[in-house]
Design a protein around this motif. Structure first.
Motif, PDB file in Angstrom:
ATOM      1  N   THR A 125      -9.183  13.301  -4.398  1.00 57.02           N
ATOM      2  CA  THR A 125      -9.205  12.340  -3.294  1.00 57.02           C
ATOM      3  C   THR A 125     -10.616  11.819  -3.058  1.00 57.02           C
ATOM      4  O   THR A 125     -10.827  10.613  -2.870  1.00 57.02           O
ATOM      5  CB  THR A 125      -8.657  12.988  -2.007  1.00 57.02           C
ATOM      6  OG1 THR A 125      -7.292  13.360  -2.217  1.00 57.02           O
ATOM      7  CG2 THR A 125      -8.723  12.020  -0.830  1.00 57.02           C
ATOM      8  N   TYR A 152       1.058   4.155  -2.801  1.00 56.73           N
ATOM      9  CA  TYR A 152       0.934   5.575  -2.474  1.00 56.73           C
ATOM     10  C   TYR A 152       2.074   6.354  -3.126  1.00 56.73           C
ATOM     11  O   TYR A 152       1.878   7.431  -3.705  1.00 56.73           O
ATOM     12  CB  TYR A 152       0.941   5.777  -0.956  1.00 56.73           C
ATOM     13  CG  TYR A 152       1.061   7.232  -0.552  1.00 56.73           C
ATOM     14  CD1 TYR A 152      -0.039   8.073  -0.585  1.00 56.73           C
ATOM     15  CD2 TYR A 152       2.289   7.764  -0.158  1.00 56.73           C
ATOM     16  CE1 TYR A 152       0.064   9.401  -0.236  1.00 56.73           C
ATOM     17  CE2 TYR A 152       2.403   9.094   0.198  1.00 56.73           C
ATOM     18  CZ  TYR A 152       1.291   9.909   0.155  1.00 56.73           C
ATOM     19  OH  TYR A 152       1.406  11.247   0.491  1.00 56.73           O
ATOM     20  N   PRO A 206      -6.584   5.893  -1.142  1.00 55.10           N
ATOM     21  CA  PRO A 206      -5.849   6.964  -1.816  1.00 55.10           C
ATOM     22  C   PRO A 206      -6.036   8.295  -1.102  1.00 55.10           C
ATOM     23  O   PRO A 206      -7.168   8.680  -0.793  1.00 55.10           O
ATOM     24  CB  PRO A 206      -6.472   7.001  -3.218  1.00 55.10           C
ATOM     25  CG  PRO A 206      -7.068   5.635  -3.399  1.00 55.10           C
ATOM     26  CD  PRO A 206      -7.551   5.230  -2.038  1.00 55.10           C
ATOM     27  N   ASP A 207      -4.930   8.967  -0.814  1.00 53.35           N
ATOM     28  CA  ASP A 207      -4.992  10.224  -0.070  1.00 53.35           C
ATOM     29  C   ASP A 207      -4.007  11.219  -0.680  1.00 53.35           C
ATOM     30  O   ASP A 207      -2.805  11.136  -0.471  1.00 53.35           O
ATOM     31  CB  ASP A 207      -4.656   9.974   1.398  1.00 53.35           C
ATOM     32  CG  ASP A 207      -4.822  11.220   2.257  1.00 53.35           C
ATOM     33  OD1 ASP A 207      -5.181  12.282   1.712  1.00 53.35           O
ATOM     34  OD2 ASP A 207      -4.585  11.135   3.477  1.00 53.35           O
ATOM     35  N   PHE A 249       2.393  14.543   0.140  1.00 56.29           N
ATOM     36  CA  PHE A 249       2.024  14.032  -1.187  1.00 56.29           C
ATOM     37  C   PHE A 249       2.621  14.874  -2.311  1.00 56.29           C
ATOM     38  O   PHE A 249       3.201  14.340  -3.249  1.00 56.29           O
ATOM     39  CB  PHE A 249       0.497  13.959  -1.343  1.00 56.29           C
ATOM     40  CG  PHE A 249       0.086  13.411  -2.688  1.00 56.29           C
ATOM     41  CD1 PHE A 249       0.170  12.055  -2.943  1.00 56.29           C
ATOM     42  CD2 PHE A 249      -0.340  14.264  -3.701  1.00 56.29           C
ATOM     43  CE1 PHE A 249      -0.170  11.537  -4.190  1.00 56.29           C
ATOM     44  CE2 PHE A 249      -0.690  13.762  -4.947  1.00 56.29           C
ATOM     45  CZ  PHE A 249      -0.605  12.399  -5.185  1.00 56.29           C
ATOM     46  N   LEU A 267      -4.492   0.590  -5.668  1.00 55.25           N
ATOM     47  CA  LEU A 267      -4.494   0.765  -4.216  1.00 55.25           C
ATOM     48  C   LEU A 267      -5.876   0.461  -3.637  1.00 55.25           C
ATOM     49  O   LEU A 267      -6.006  -0.230  -2.617  1.00 55.25           O
ATOM     50  CB  LEU A 267      -4.053   2.181  -3.855  1.00 55.25           C
ATOM     51  CG  LEU A 267      -3.972   2.525  -2.362  1.00 55.25           C
ATOM     52  CD1 LEU A 267      -3.056   1.561  -1.613  1.00 55.25           C
ATOM     53  CD2 LEU A 267      -3.495   3.963  -2.170  1.00 55.25           C
ATOM     54  N   GLN A 312       2.184   9.384  -5.815  1.00 53.84           N
ATOM     55  CA  GLN A 312       2.987  10.595  -5.601  1.00 53.84           C
ATOM     56  C   GLN A 312       3.904  10.849  -6.800  1.00 53.84           C
ATOM     57  O   GLN A 312       4.033  11.982  -7.270  1.00 53.84           O
ATOM     58  CB  GLN A 312       3.814  10.444  -4.328  1.00 53.84           C
ATOM     59  CG  GLN A 312       4.635  11.667  -3.960  1.00 53.84           C
ATOM     60  CD  GLN A 312       5.604  11.401  -2.821  1.00 53.84           C
ATOM     61  OE1 GLN A 312       6.253  10.355  -2.785  1.00 53.84           O
ATOM     62  NE2 GLN A 312       5.689  12.326  -1.880  1.00 53.84           N
ATOM     63  N   LYS A 328       0.834  -1.209   0.000  1.00 52.86           N
ATOM     64  CA  LYS A 328       0.000   0.000   0.000  1.00 52.86           C
ATOM     65  C   LYS A 328       0.867   1.257   0.000  1.00 52.86           C
ATOM     66  O   LYS A 328       0.558   2.237  -0.692  1.00 52.86           O
ATOM     67  CB  LYS A 328      -0.941  -0.006   1.206  1.00 52.86           C
ATOM     68  CG  LYS A 328      -2.051  -1.042   1.109  1.00 52.86           C
ATOM     69  CD  LYS A 328      -2.881  -1.084   2.394  1.00 52.86           C
ATOM     70  CE  LYS A 328      -3.970  -2.158   2.314  1.00 52.86           C
ATOM     71  NZ  LYS A 328      -4.749  -2.251   3.571  1.00 52.86           N
ATOM     72  N   GLU A 329       1.961   1.240   0.766  1.00 53.04           N
ATOM     73  CA  GLU A 329       2.847   2.411   0.798  1.00 53.04           C
ATOM     74  C   GLU A 329       3.556   2.588  -0.533  1.00 53.04           C
ATOM     75  O   GLU A 329       3.742   3.714  -1.013  1.00 53.04           O
ATOM     76  CB  GLU A 329       3.861   2.277   1.934  1.00 53.04           C
ATOM     77  CG  GLU A 329       4.764   3.485   2.097  1.00 53.04           C
ATOM     78  CD  GLU A 329       4.036   4.789   2.408  1.00 53.04           C
ATOM     79  OE1 GLU A 329       4.590   5.856   2.107  1.00 53.04           O
ATOM     80  OE2 GLU A 329       2.900   4.740   2.940  1.00 53.04           O
TER      81      GLU A 329
END
Length: 372
Positions: free
Chosen positions: A309, A17, A74-75, A81, A67, A21, A13-14
């Motif tokens: 988002t 992310y 998702p953020d 970010f 994700l 990014q 997940k990271e």
């Protein structure tokens, strides 16, 4: 698996992310270069940049789909970010800087580095990640989440690690009678919510669709299997679209990488406003209209990230407003780049992409305003 491979779902997940990014980090440089072009010149470059901005947004959305497929969130409003420019991207055994600058030869050289295919030389095959210290204050894109000073040789290698991680974790889950693809399928963004001529946007629900999604990102950037086109639509990969501008000639069917033989195209390398590279709000005279315009743009860009988002977290229809919003930034950016920068002779203003913290209020969309 080696000690730097993805071994847990949280780590995957990271990585995803960071893939989001990374894909977003190309949008501000491309968007600024696009709007730095003066009216009436560089129509070919304008078209190339517009198309690629839309496709980078597509890649961002694909990463969000993957994700979401594995139960992530998702953020785009996390404080880290948006990259601080100039940011560092992997370039073989070193990094290169990607920043905010006007359209020109230097910008195109950077864009080619972003999109270029990269394979390890023989002496580095099987040697693991590249160790290098990133200077303080520099965003290191595509680095390893558990080892910030360890970097992948290339962006393609970073995505290969994600693909291998997905394959490994799904095989492990399969042995236990489960799957890693447990995400809410209603959060998947499909082509009905996002039109891009460069590739179909499809739901990610299993290993096969996740692998196809990653392949689409890689092929649109650097081409398929060493060729100049992506695999599905036979459209030029980003690298070769930029190369057309540098070489002043179009590619045509049958051409080999580096050797376009199509019609000539014209590029005016002086046809852009002379913006100050990697400008910060703190560099602009306090109390000036230019500074207020920079702050207003940053606030609006933060609202755009909020909207995206929300689209990625269960309101996919909002993406139909978010993508056009990128091009509504044009007037705000022009207000900055067409005006001289006080105390910086010969330089104009520029967007800074310093997103204000704590902007968490709901974004009022155009449709909401109409309904009101």
């Amino acid at each position: 698996m080696d000690s730097y491979s993805i071994k847990t779902l949280d780590e995957l997940k990271e990585f995803l992310y960071r893939a989001m990014q990374l894909e977003h980090a190309t949008i501000p440089p491309y968007l600024t270069a696009l709007y730095s072009i003066k009216p009436g010149v560089n129509q070919d470059a304008t078209q190339v940049l517009r198309v690629i901005v839309v496709e980078e947004m597509l890649h961002l959305t694909i990463a969000a789909n993957i994700l979401n497929a594995i139960g992530g969130k998702p953020d785009l409003v996390r404080p880290d970010f948006v990259a601080s420019y100039p940011a560092a991207l992997p370039d073989g055994e070193t990094d290169f800087k990607v920043g905010i600058q006007a359209f020109g030869r230097e910008a195109l050289a950077t864009f080619l580095k972003i999109e270029r295919p990269a394979q390890r030389p023989e002496h580095l095959v099987g040697k693991g990640l590249i160790h290098r210290k990133t200077p303080a204050g520099i965003t290191a894109l595509a680095s390893h989440p558990r080892h910030e000073d360890l970097h992948f040789y290339s962006i393609g290698e970073f995505y290969s690690a994600i693909a291998e991680g997905i394959k490994y974790l799904e095989a492990e889950a399969h042995e236990a009678g489960t799957t890693i693809f447990t995400g809410d399928r209603s959060r998947q963004i499909t082509s009905e919510y996002y039109y891009s001529g460069g590739g179909e946007l499809f739901a990610v629900t299993d290993l096969k669709s996740a692998q196809e999604a990653l392949e689409l990102i890689i092929e649109q950037g650097e081409g398929d299997g060493g060729g100049i086109y992506d695999d599905d639509d036979h459209e030029l990969a980003h690298y070769y679209r930029f190369e057309e501008l540098v070489k002043g000639r179009y590619y045509q069917k049958g051409d080999q990488p580096g050797h376009p033989t199509g019609p000539h195209l014209q590029v005016d390398w002086e046809g852009a406003y002379p913006i100050k590279e990697n400008l910060k709000v703190g560099d602009i005279l306090e109390g000036s209209e230019l500074r207020e315009a920079a702050i207003a743009f940053n606030t609006r860009y933060g609202e755009f990230l909020q909207l995206v988002t929300r689209a990625y977290n269960g309101q996919p229809n909002l993406l139909l407003e978010a993508v056009p919003m990128m091009f509504e930034f044009r007037n705000m950016i022009l207000e900055l780049i067409r005006n001289p920068l006080p105390k910086h002779p010969g330089k104009n203003g520029s967007p800074t992409y310093e997103i204000p913290g704590g902007i968490k209020q709901p974004v009022v969309t155009r449709q909401a305003e109409v309904n009101a």
